[in-house]
Write a protein that holds these residues in place. Structure first.
Motif, short mmCIF file in Angstrom:
data_model
loop_
_atom_site.label_atom_id
_atom_site.label_comp_id
_atom_site.label_asym_id
_atom_site.label_seq_id
_atom_site.Cartn_x
_atom_site.Cartn_y
_atom_site.Cartn_z
N ASN A 103 0.84 -1.19 0.00
CA ASN A 103 0.00 0.00 0.00
C ASN A 103 0.88 1.25 0.00
N GLN A 104 1.93 1.22 0.79
CA GLN A 104 2.86 2.34 0.83
C GLN A 104 3.60 2.46 -0.51
N ALA A 105 4.01 1.36 -1.07
CA ALA A 105 4.66 1.38 -2.38
C ALA A 105 3.72 1.98 -3.43
N SER A 106 2.44 1.65 -3.33
CA SER A 106 1.45 2.21 -4.25
C SER A 106 1.33 3.71 -4.07
N GLU A 107 1.37 4.17 -2.82
CA GLU A 107 1.29 5.61 -2.53
C GLU A 107 2.44 6.37 -3.19
N LEU A 108 3.56 5.70 -3.37
CA LEU A 108 4.72 6.31 -4.02
C LEU A 108 4.68 6.17 -5.55
N GLY A 109 3.66 5.48 -6.06
CA GLY A 109 3.54 5.27 -7.50
C GLY A 109 4.38 4.11 -8.01
N LEU A 110 4.94 3.31 -7.09
CA LEU A 110 5.85 2.25 -7.50
C LEU A 110 5.17 1.05 -8.13
#
Length: 81
Positions: free
Chosen positions: A7-14
């Motif tokens: 979820n955090q990786a998604s928040e970074l656009g990763l």
């Protein structure tokens, strides 16, 4: 070892970047469970082609490397006793 979840990786656009640049050309797409931030599988395209909906691509976070590093540091900071 410190970690961040998907979820955090998604928040970074990763996740979108990993999918678009690495997995989609192979006919694969990473998924995640937004309830727990886990990625349990890769989806395999029936026709070998994955494309994001154009409206979805407009919502991708534009995070600079500096901003990403700051967020990662914040997320992985040891709690103060």
């Amino acid at each position: 070892m410190k970690h961040i979840n998907w979820n955090q990786a998604s928040e970074l656009g990763l996740i979108m970047r990993i999918n678009r640049e690495i997995l989609h050309p192979l006919g694969l797409a990473m998924t995640r469970n937004p309830e727990n931030g886990a990625s349990e599988m890769l989806l395999v395209s029936d026709d070998g082609i994955w494309e994001y909906d154009q409206m979805l691509t407009l919502k991708v976070p534009q995070v600079s490397e500096e901003e990403a590093r700051a967020k990662i540091t914040e997320w992985t900071k040891e709690p103060q006793a």
